[in-house]
Design a protein around this motif. Structure first.
Motif, PDB file in Angstrom:
ATOM      1  N   CYS A  66       5.400  11.290 -13.049  1.00  0.00           N
ATOM      2  CA  CYS A  66       4.665  10.091 -12.651  1.00  0.00           C
ATOM      3  C   CYS A  66       5.463   8.833 -12.967  1.00  0.00           C
ATOM      4  N   LEU A  67       6.051   8.793 -14.152  1.00  0.00           N
ATOM      5  CA  LEU A  67       6.706   7.564 -14.604  1.00  0.00           C
ATOM      6  C   LEU A  67       8.117   7.388 -14.070  1.00  0.00           C
TER       7      LEU A  67
ATOM      8  N   THR B 290      -1.502   3.715  -9.686  1.00  0.00           N
ATOM      9  CA  THR B 290      -0.664   2.551  -9.409  1.00  0.00           C
ATOM     10  C   THR B 290      -0.996   1.475 -10.438  1.00  0.00           C
ATOM     11  N   TYR B 291       0.063   0.903 -11.030  1.00  0.00           N
ATOM     12  CA  TYR B 291      -0.152  -0.108 -12.061  1.00  0.00           C
ATOM     13  C   TYR B 291      -0.840  -1.323 -11.444  1.00  0.00           C
TER      14      TYR B 291
ATOM     15  N   PRO C  48       0.810  -1.215   0.000  1.00  0.00           N
ATOM     16  CA  PRO C  48       0.000   0.000   0.000  1.00  0.00           C
ATOM     17  C   PRO C  48       0.845   1.267   0.000  1.00  0.00           C
ATOM     18  N   ALA C  49       2.051   1.212   0.549  1.00  0.00           N
ATOM     19  CA  ALA C  49       2.899   2.410   0.586  1.00  0.00           C
ATOM     20  C   ALA C  49       3.304   2.830  -0.818  1.00  0.00           C
ATOM     21  N   THR C  50       3.668   1.856  -1.679  1.00  0.00           N
ATOM     22  CA  THR C  50       4.041   2.208  -3.050  1.00  0.00           C
ATOM     23  C   THR C  50       2.807   2.596  -3.848  1.00  0.00           C
ATOM     24  N   GLY C  51       1.658   2.048  -3.524  1.00  0.00           N
ATOM     25  CA  GLY C  51       0.418   2.384  -4.217  1.00  0.00           C
ATOM     26  C   GLY C  51       0.036   3.834  -3.984  1.00  0.00           C
ATOM     27  N   LYS C  52       0.231   4.341  -2.795  1.00  0.00           N
ATOM     28  CA  LYS C  52      -0.116   5.731  -2.489  1.00  0.00           C
ATOM     29  C   LYS C  52       0.898   6.695  -3.080  1.00  0.00           C
ATOM     30  N   ALA C  53       2.120   6.222  -3.341  1.00  0.00           N
ATOM     31  CA  ALA C  53       3.140   7.100  -3.908  1.00  0.00           C
ATOM     32  C   ALA C  53       2.725   7.567  -5.301  1.00  0.00           C
TER      33      ALA C  53
ATOM     34  N   GLU D 276      -0.450   7.904  -6.455  1.00  0.00           N
ATOM     35  CA  GLU D 276      -1.587   8.814  -6.377  1.00  0.00           C
ATOM     36  C   GLU D 276      -1.166  10.213  -5.902  1.00  0.00           C
ATOM     37  N   THR D 277      -0.048  10.310  -5.219  1.00  0.00           N
ATOM     38  CA  THR D 277       0.432  11.631  -4.785  1.00  0.00           C
ATOM     39  C   THR D 277       0.978  12.443  -5.956  1.00  0.00           C
ATOM     40  N   LYS D 278       1.259  11.779  -7.080  1.00  0.00           N
ATOM     41  CA  LYS D 278       1.789  12.464  -8.263  1.00  0.00           C
ATOM     42  C   LYS D 278       0.677  12.986  -9.180  1.00  0.00           C
TER      43      LYS D 278
END
Length: 167
Positions: A42-43, A59-60, A25-30, A32-34
């Motif tokens: 983003c990429l 998040t992919y 979940p931590a990488t998933g929220k990263a 959405e912050t972009k």
């Protein structure tokens, strides 16, 4: 040593599962912050997907191989490169894969064909060499009999061999 036909698929399966479960979940929220930034921003994170239509960083979805159309259409989705959409990426990789498979099949066919042709050529060469050796041996044998006959004539032994009745 393990058979490579078993090791390679097992390794790919383990890597695929590890990639699927590695998303936290931590990488998933990263990603959405972009939102509200640019595609390049983003990429920078490889787990992010940029949707040009909505201008959102998502998040992919690793659970599905391709992002669902409801999330972002394929021709609007960007992953890895901002200038290449997912649809072009899939088509390019499919064509490249097909070319590799066709090239592999052609090489396989040519190698098998050439190997059979080479072995036939080798067998013909060995046959010719064998025939040549036989003819040389026959020539030597006739020369030896001629020489023996000349020696017998020279010393007057050209008559009947006294030992021929024992043979």
């Amino acid at each position: 040593m393990m058979d490579s036909r078993i090791v390679l698929p097992a390794l790919l399966l383990v890597l695929g599962l590890a990639t699927g479960f590695a998303q936290s979940p931590a990488t998933g929220k990263a990603c959405e912050t972009k939102n509200g930034t640019s595609c390049e921003e983003c990429l920078k994170n490889v787990t992010c997907l940029w949707c040009s239509k909505t201008k959102m960083c998502i998040t992919y979805p690793v659970n599905t191989i391709l992002p669902p159309h409801a999330l972002c259409p394929l021709n609007e989705a960007r992953w890895g490169l901002c200038w290449m959409n997912f649809q072009i990426l899939i088509i390019t990789l499919s064509v490249f894969g097909a070319i590799l498979i066709i090239a592999f099949m052609i090489c396989l066919f040519c190698c098998c064909k050439c190997e059979n042709f080479g072995s036939q050529r080798f067998e013909a060469k060995m046959q010719r060499q064998g025939d040549k050796m036989k003819t040389k041996q026959e020539e030597r044998r006739t020369e030896m009999t001629q020489r023996h006959d000349e020696i017998r004539k020279k010393y007057g032994l050209s008559g009947q061999n006294p030992y021929s009745k024992f043979a």
